[in-house]
Each structure stands twice: as structure tokens, then as C-alpha cells.
Motif scaffolding. Structure first.
Motif, mmCIF file in Angstrom:
data_model
loop_
_atom_site.group_PDB
_atom_site.id
_atom_site.type_symbol
_atom_site.label_atom_id
_atom_site.label_comp_id
_atom_site.label_asym_id
_atom_site.label_seq_id
_atom_site.Cartn_x
_atom_site.Cartn_y
_atom_site.Cartn_z
ATOM 1 N N GLU A 75 71.690 -55.376 45.813
ATOM 2 C CA GLU A 75 70.573 -54.633 45.798
ATOM 3 C C GLU A 75 69.063 -55.156 45.564
ATOM 4 O O GLU A 75 68.289 -55.088 46.194
ATOM 5 C CB GLU A 75 70.528 -53.353 44.646
ATOM 6 C CG GLU A 75 71.624 -52.422 44.977
ATOM 7 C CD GLU A 75 71.820 -51.293 44.047
ATOM 8 O OE1 GLU A 75 72.566 -50.380 44.209
ATOM 9 O OE2 GLU A 75 71.711 -51.417 42.790
ATOM 10 N N ALA A 76 69.278 -56.069 44.596
ATOM 11 C CA ALA A 76 68.039 -56.840 44.256
ATOM 12 C C ALA A 76 67.781 -57.834 45.584
ATOM 13 O O ALA A 76 66.421 -58.162 45.906
ATOM 14 C CB ALA A 76 68.329 -57.739 43.034
ATOM 15 N N LEU A 84 66.236 -55.527 48.363
ATOM 16 C CA LEU A 84 65.038 -55.170 47.865
ATOM 17 C C LEU A 84 63.910 -56.033 48.090
ATOM 18 O O LEU A 84 62.488 -56.096 48.497
ATOM 19 C CB LEU A 84 65.026 -54.279 46.671
ATOM 20 C CG LEU A 84 63.560 -53.615 46.347
ATOM 21 C CD1 LEU A 84 63.203 -52.839 47.222
ATOM 22 C CD2 LEU A 84 63.956 -52.965 44.992
ATOM 23 N N LEU A 100 56.951 -50.817 34.718
ATOM 24 C CA LEU A 100 57.943 -50.719 35.899
ATOM 25 C C LEU A 100 59.486 -51.043 35.301
ATOM 26 O O LEU A 100 59.585 -51.774 34.384
ATOM 27 C CB LEU A 100 57.607 -51.596 37.009
ATOM 28 C CG LEU A 100 56.314 -51.317 37.476
ATOM 29 C CD1 LEU A 100 56.069 -52.719 38.766
ATOM 30 C CD2 LEU A 100 56.361 -50.105 38.286
ATOM 31 N N LEU A 114 63.327 -52.853 39.108
ATOM 32 C CA LEU A 114 62.190 -52.906 40.093
ATOM 33 C C LEU A 114 61.376 -53.891 39.857
ATOM 34 O O LEU A 114 60.787 -54.946 40.858
ATOM 35 C CB LEU A 114 61.487 -51.617 40.092
ATOM 36 C CG LEU A 114 60.230 -51.382 41.035
ATOM 37 C CD1 LEU A 114 60.855 -51.370 42.383
ATOM 38 C CD2 LEU A 114 59.677 -49.991 40.783
ATOM 39 N N THR A 115 60.889 -54.522 38.635
ATOM 40 C CA THR A 115 60.001 -55.563 38.312
ATOM 41 C C THR A 115 60.871 -56.903 38.955
ATOM 42 O O THR A 115 59.851 -57.594 39.492
ATOM 43 C CB THR A 115 59.670 -55.880 36.901
ATOM 44 O OG1 THR A 115 59.185 -54.562 36.504
ATOM 45 C CG2 THR A 115 59.061 -56.986 36.572
ATOM 46 N N ALA A 141 62.854 -57.281 41.411
ATOM 47 C CA ALA A 141 62.895 -57.326 42.691
ATOM 48 C C ALA A 141 61.490 -57.648 43.260
ATOM 49 O O ALA A 141 61.629 -58.259 44.354
ATOM 50 C CB ALA A 141 63.462 -55.963 43.435
ATOM 51 N N LEU A 142 60.571 -56.876 42.770
ATOM 52 C CA LEU A 142 59.048 -57.230 43.283
ATOM 53 C C LEU A 142 58.783 -58.559 43.079
ATOM 54 O O LEU A 142 58.052 -59.286 43.919
ATOM 55 C CB LEU A 142 58.250 -56.158 42.460
ATOM 56 C CG LEU A 142 58.216 -54.866 42.832
ATOM 57 C CD1 LEU A 142 57.323 -53.995 41.947
ATOM 58 C CD2 LEU A 142 57.887 -54.585 44.217
#
Length: 230
Positions: free
Chosen positions: A32-33, A36, A93, A97-98, A100-101
Motif C-alpha cells: 500500500e505504501a 500510494l 497527518l 499517509l505521512t 507515503a507522501l
């Protein structure tokens, strides 16, 4: 024998089977990471490449400076900045999510150069012909230039997909339970690091081979003259 390591006892194999479901949960987080991060990197990289190609310097130069900043600073520094600094300014965040961003933003700088090379490989005569036909620059880019550039850069983008996958373990520093971090925790609790780390190596090998095969298949299937839009 696995990766040159011989498992001498049946207990090692029993232990391996018992922890495999837990490692597979970490594998899901890793995938997933990776996906994304790749989507963010590919999208932002395209935007940066488009901005850097603009003739107006007030637009092109900031994009180039931002790209160089991303390329010249470590991923770990960028990850810590997003995770620890942004909350001080009210932007909080989730850890996943952090992470992956951070991966996506870091690799967007490299992908922007891949896009740039692909875009520059398209003959300028096509853009001049589109201008002569009074087609807007945005439509020319989206409909004429980009569909021809994408097939040419698929192998390079695929390499960055694999690189992002290999960098996912860095996210463990912000407590993301990806596969390697799960293996480390299992090792800490069982005092047996060989089995979980060996399994992680095998899973990463399988994952990398599958990703490489998928990229190779996509490269073979896409028409070299461009992606048809109709």
C-alpha cells in the motif's frame, strides 16, 4: 537452505510458518505504501516536469529549485519534517499517509527528470503543427505530447517503483508496521532474528520480481507510437 542460510531444526520451519501470517500483514502495508508513494510521485513528477518546461522563468525556476531541493536532501530528513514539523503548524497527518507522501515527494524529483526526457523526445514539429491548427498548449500537451511520451518512459518509471518499494522500510522510524519493522519486532520478542529477516528477504524478492515482470509486460503491451485516446 535459504539465502545461503541453512535451517537445521524443524523448530525454525515451525516458527517460520507461525509468523508468516503476521509478516503478510506487514507485506500488505508495504504494498500500500509503495503504490500510494508511486502514484504521488508520478503525479507530482509530471506537474514538476510540465512547470520546468514553461518558458516563463517565474514559473520554471521555482519548480527547478524545488526539484533540486528534493533531490539533494535525504528521504529521512523529509520524512521527519513532514511527521514532526508540520504538526507544529496545525497540519497533522496519519503516520502511514505521512510516510507515503514522503516517499512520493522524494521520488517526484527523480520522476520529473524521466518525464522531461520523455517529453523532449517528442518532435517539436508536432507542437508547432498543433499551434498552427490553433490547438491550446494544454490540450497539445495532454492529447498529443504526453500519450506519446508515456510508453517511452515506462521502464524508467518501473525502476522507481521498485526503488520506492525498497525504501518503504525507512518508514519504520515513524512507527509504521511495514514488513521489515514487523520482522524486527518479532526478532526482539523471540530473540530469533534469522527466521523473520530471511522471510522478509524472500518476500521482498518475490515482490520485486512480480513488479519487474508487470512493468516489462506493460512496456511490451503499450504501443510505442503513443497511447490511443479513443
Amino acid at each position: 537452505m535459504l539465502f545461503g542460510i541453512e535451517w537445521n531444526t524443524a523448530n525454525d520451519w515451525i516458527f517460520a510458518w507461525s509468523i508468516l501470517p503476521i509478516l503478510l500483514r506487514g507485506l500488505v502495508v508495504t504494498i500500500e505504501a509503495t503504490l500510494l508513494g508511486f502514484v504521488v510521485g508520478a503525479a507530482l513528477g509530471l506537474v514538476l516536469a510540465a512547470l520546468k518546461s514553461v518558458r516563463f522563468r517565474l514559473i520554471a525556476w521555482p519548480a527547478r529549485v524545488f526539484t533540486e531541493f528534493l533531490r539533494d536532501t535525504p528521504l529521512l530528513v523529509q520524512l521527519f519534517f513532514l511527521y514532526y514539523v508540520l504538526p507544529e503548524y496545525g497540519l497533522v497527518l496519519p503516520a502511514f499517509l505521512t510516510g507515503a507522501l514522503a516517499l512520493g515527494v522524494q521520488y517526484s524529483a527523480y520522476m520529473s527528470e524521466v518525464y522531461r526526457a520523455g517529453l523532449e523526445s517528442i518532435s517539436r514539429g508536432q507542437t508547432e503543427a498543433a499551434r498552427a491548427l490553433d490547438i491550446s498548449p494544454l490540450r497539445t500537451f495532454a492529447v498529443i505530447v504526453l500519450p506519446q511520451a508515456i510508453p517511452r518512459i515506462i521502464p524508467a518509471l518501473g525502476n522507481y517503483l521498485v526503488s520506492i518499494m525498497k525504501d518503504v522500510p525507512v518508514l519504520s522510524v515513524v512507527s509504521i508496521l511495514e514488513m521489515l519493522n514487523v520482522a524486527r519486532i518479532i526478532g526482539d520478542r523471540s530473540f530469533n532474528y534469522m527466521v523473520p529477516l530471511t522471510l522478509v528477504g524472500v518476500l521482498y524478492l518475490i515482490l520485486t520480481l512480480v513488479a519487474s515482470a508487470g512493468v516489462r509486460l506493460l512496456d511490451e503491451r503499450l504501443p510505442k507510437r503513443g497511447i490511443p485516446l479513443r
